[in-house]
Structure formats: structure tokens, C-alpha cells
Design an enzyme around this catalytic site. Structure first.
Site, PDB file in Angstrom:
ATOM      1  N   GLY A  46       0.835  -1.195   0.000  1.00 39.32           N
ATOM      2  CA  GLY A  46       0.000   0.000   0.000  1.00 39.32           C
ATOM      3  C   GLY A  46       0.868   1.242   0.000  1.00 39.32           C
ATOM      4  O   GLY A  46       2.043   1.198   0.393  1.00 39.32           O
ATOM      5  N   GLN A  51       3.159  10.041   0.795  1.00 38.44           N
ATOM      6  CA  GLN A  51       4.478   9.393   0.817  1.00 38.44           C
ATOM      7  C   GLN A  51       5.308   9.694  -0.422  1.00 38.44           C
ATOM      8  O   GLN A  51       6.513   9.481  -0.425  1.00 38.44           O
ATOM      9  CB  GLN A  51       4.330   7.869   0.967  1.00 38.44           C
ATOM     10  CG  GLN A  51       3.854   7.435   2.349  1.00 38.44           C
ATOM     11  CD  GLN A  51       3.681   5.933   2.410  1.00 38.44           C
ATOM     12  OE1 GLN A  51       2.687   5.398   1.953  1.00 38.44           O
ATOM     13  NE2 GLN A  51       4.658   5.236   2.960  1.00 38.44           N
ATOM     14  N   CYS A  94       6.356  -0.208   6.908  1.00 40.96           N
ATOM     15  CA  CYS A  94       5.941   0.964   6.131  1.00 40.96           C
ATOM     16  C   CYS A  94       6.992   1.236   5.059  1.00 40.96           C
ATOM     17  O   CYS A  94       8.189   1.155   5.336  1.00 40.96           O
ATOM     18  CB  CYS A  94       5.820   2.165   7.057  1.00 40.96           C
ATOM     19  SG  CYS A  94       5.292   3.671   6.222  1.00 40.96           S
ATOM     20  N   LEU A  95       6.562   1.566   3.857  1.00 40.90           N
ATOM     21  CA  LEU A  95       7.511   1.836   2.770  1.00 40.90           C
ATOM     22  C   LEU A  95       8.376   3.060   3.065  1.00 40.90           C
ATOM     23  O   LEU A  95       9.423   3.237   2.451  1.00 40.90           O
ATOM     24  CB  LEU A  95       6.773   2.040   1.444  1.00 40.90           C
ATOM     25  CG  LEU A  95       6.191   0.770   0.810  1.00 40.90           C
ATOM     26  CD1 LEU A  95       5.507   1.111  -0.503  1.00 40.90           C
ATOM     27  CD2 LEU A  95       7.267  -0.287   0.584  1.00 40.90           C
ATOM     28  N   HIS A 136      -3.735   1.249   7.694  1.00 42.28           N
ATOM     29  CA  HIS A 136      -2.403   1.866   7.628  1.00 42.28           C
ATOM     30  C   HIS A 136      -2.417   3.059   6.663  1.00 42.28           C
ATOM     31  O   HIS A 136      -1.906   4.136   6.981  1.00 42.28           O
ATOM     32  CB  HIS A 136      -1.393   0.799   7.174  1.00 42.28           C
ATOM     33  CG  HIS A 136       0.028   1.264   7.082  1.00 42.28           C
ATOM     34  ND1 HIS A 136       1.021   0.797   7.902  1.00 42.28           N
ATOM     35  CD2 HIS A 136       0.636   2.156   6.266  1.00 42.28           C
ATOM     36  CE1 HIS A 136       2.170   1.380   7.599  1.00 42.28           C
ATOM     37  NE2 HIS A 136       1.958   2.212   6.596  1.00 42.28           N
ATOM     38  N   GLU A 137      -3.018   2.869   5.490  1.00 42.09           N
ATOM     39  CA  GLU A 137      -2.997   3.936   4.472  1.00 42.09           C
ATOM     40  C   GLU A 137      -3.938   5.087   4.839  1.00 42.09           C
ATOM     41  O   GLU A 137      -3.602   6.252   4.619  1.00 42.09           O
ATOM     42  CB  GLU A 137      -3.333   3.376   3.093  1.00 42.09           C
ATOM     43  CG  GLU A 137      -2.408   2.270   2.584  1.00 42.09           C
ATOM     44  CD  GLU A 137      -0.925   2.568   2.742  1.00 42.09           C
ATOM     45  OE1 GLU A 137      -0.524   3.753   2.695  1.00 42.09           O
ATOM     46  OE2 GLU A 137      -0.154   1.608   2.944  1.00 42.09           O
ATOM     47  N   HIS A 140      -2.187   7.261   7.126  1.00 42.96           N
ATOM     48  CA  HIS A 140      -1.257   8.181   6.446  1.00 42.96           C
ATOM     49  C   HIS A 140      -1.989   9.458   5.995  1.00 42.96           C
ATOM     50  O   HIS A 140      -1.437  10.550   6.093  1.00 42.96           O
ATOM     51  CB  HIS A 140      -0.640   7.523   5.208  1.00 42.96           C
ATOM     52  CG  HIS A 140       0.632   6.760   5.473  1.00 42.96           C
ATOM     53  ND1 HIS A 140       1.721   7.308   6.113  1.00 42.96           N
ATOM     54  CD2 HIS A 140       0.989   5.481   5.169  1.00 42.96           C
ATOM     55  CE1 HIS A 140       2.696   6.404   6.195  1.00 42.96           C
ATOM     56  NE2 HIS A 140       2.275   5.281   5.639  1.00 42.96           N
TER      57      HIS A 140
HETATM   58 ZN    ZN Z   1       3.229   3.459   5.531  1.00 49.20          ZN
END
Ligand code: ZN
Length: 176
Positions: A46, A51, A94-95, A136-137, A140
Site C-alpha cells: 500500500g 508518501q 511501512c515503505l 495503515h494507508e 497516512h
Molecule cells: Zn506506511
């Protein structure tokens, strides 16, 4: 596209709520396409627009749901409208902070309302990994990070880990 398009976890933008998208137009669809590319290159499940430096309420996901079916989709202005009382704790990363997974409690299932890339209203119930990813997204888009949902100790450790990694990076030393 820049070489490292994903902002690091300590970037100030990631701590701020993103702006609602007024109109789902070609610009939004192009941003979603770019986000799918970035997410795939990073092998992520995701990604939120903030981000990649665009603080708009847009997320993309590509995960299996609880039945194992692939859920690859973009959600514009996603909001959680219902959730299970029960929470489950799972390892989550997390990316914006690759290679660091910690246990995070999440609702077992959530109902999310959003607009699709044609601007149509939609909603669905997500469970399993899909539910974790959606939460999670959506977090964000509200400026909330995964370790904000973890224990205080884990949050502190996560931040320390990130700072150490950054110092190694700045010193030109390969991470272990
Ligand atoms: Zn993340």
C-alpha cells in the site's frame, strides 16, 4: 520520477493530514498510476499520496483479502465508517521505513467508504491483510504513522532505529 520517490518516515509532511480531493480528474488518475508504479517497484502492499510528496487523500493498495483474492485498487478520500470492536496484533512495516516490522494492533475488519478513479462513490468491508493495509494507508492521510499505534517503547525504538540508519547512511556506511 526521482530516484527515491518515497519520503522517509521522519519527513514533516508525513505528520500532517492530507487535503481532500475535490474532483477526481486526469491529474488524480495520473497520480494514482504513478503511485502504483512506485509501490510495485518497492514491492509494497500500500502507498499513500503523501508518501510521494503529494499531501492529498489518495491511497493505493495491492494485497490479498481474507479469502486470498487480490485487491489492487485506488481509493480517493477514503474514510473508515465502521470497524470491528475486536483488534488483532500483526507485524507491520511501512515503505517510508523499509525493513522494520513491529507488532501493531488493528481492527479485525473495517468498512471503508471512498471514491473510485471515475469519481463514483463506493464502499467495502475489508478483513485480513486487506483491513490492516486500509487502516495503515487511511492513517497516512490523517498524518498518523504505524508506530504511533504501537506501544510507547516500540515507538521510541523505531525512531531510534531510523535515526541510527540515517546516520549510517550519511556516513556512507552500508546498513547491516
Ligand atoms: Zn506506511
Amino acid at each position: 520520477m526521482p530516484e527515491e520517490p518515497i519520503l522517509p518516515i521522519d519527513h514533516p509532511l508525513l505528520a500532517l493530514p492530507s487535503a481532500p480531493i475535490e474532483r477526481v480528474d486526469d491529474e488524480v488518475r495520473e497520480l494514482a498510476e504513478e503511485m502504483f508504479r512506485v509501490m510495485e517497484l518497492a514491492r509494497g502492499a500500500g502507498l499513500a499520496a503523501v508518501q510521494v510528496g503529494r499531501p492529498l487523500r489518495l491511497v493505493v493498495v495491492d494485497v490479498p483479502d481474507a479469502q486470498g483474492a487480490r485487491r489492487r485498487m485506488a481509493m480517493v478520500n477514503p474514510r473508515i465508517v465502521a470497524a470491528s470492536e475486536r483488534t488483532v496484533v500483526g507485524e507491520e512495516g511501512c515503505l517510508s521505513m523499509p525493513g522494520y516490522d513491529i507488532p501493531v494492533p488493528r481492527r479485525e475488519w473495517v468498512e471503508v467508504a471512498f471514491q473510485d478513479l471515475d469519481g463514483g462513490e463506493a464502499s467495502l468491508v475489508a478483513s485480513g491483510t486487506f483491513a490492516v493495509c486500509v487502516q495503515h494507508e487511511v492513517d497516512h492521510t490523517d498524518g498518523v504513522l504505524f508506530f504511533d499505534r504501537a506501544s510507547r517503547l516500540r515507538r521510541r525504538r523505531a525512531k531510534d532505529h531510523f535515526r541510527k540508519g540515517r546516520r549510517r547512511h550519511e556516513a556512507g556506511v552500508r546498513p547491516q
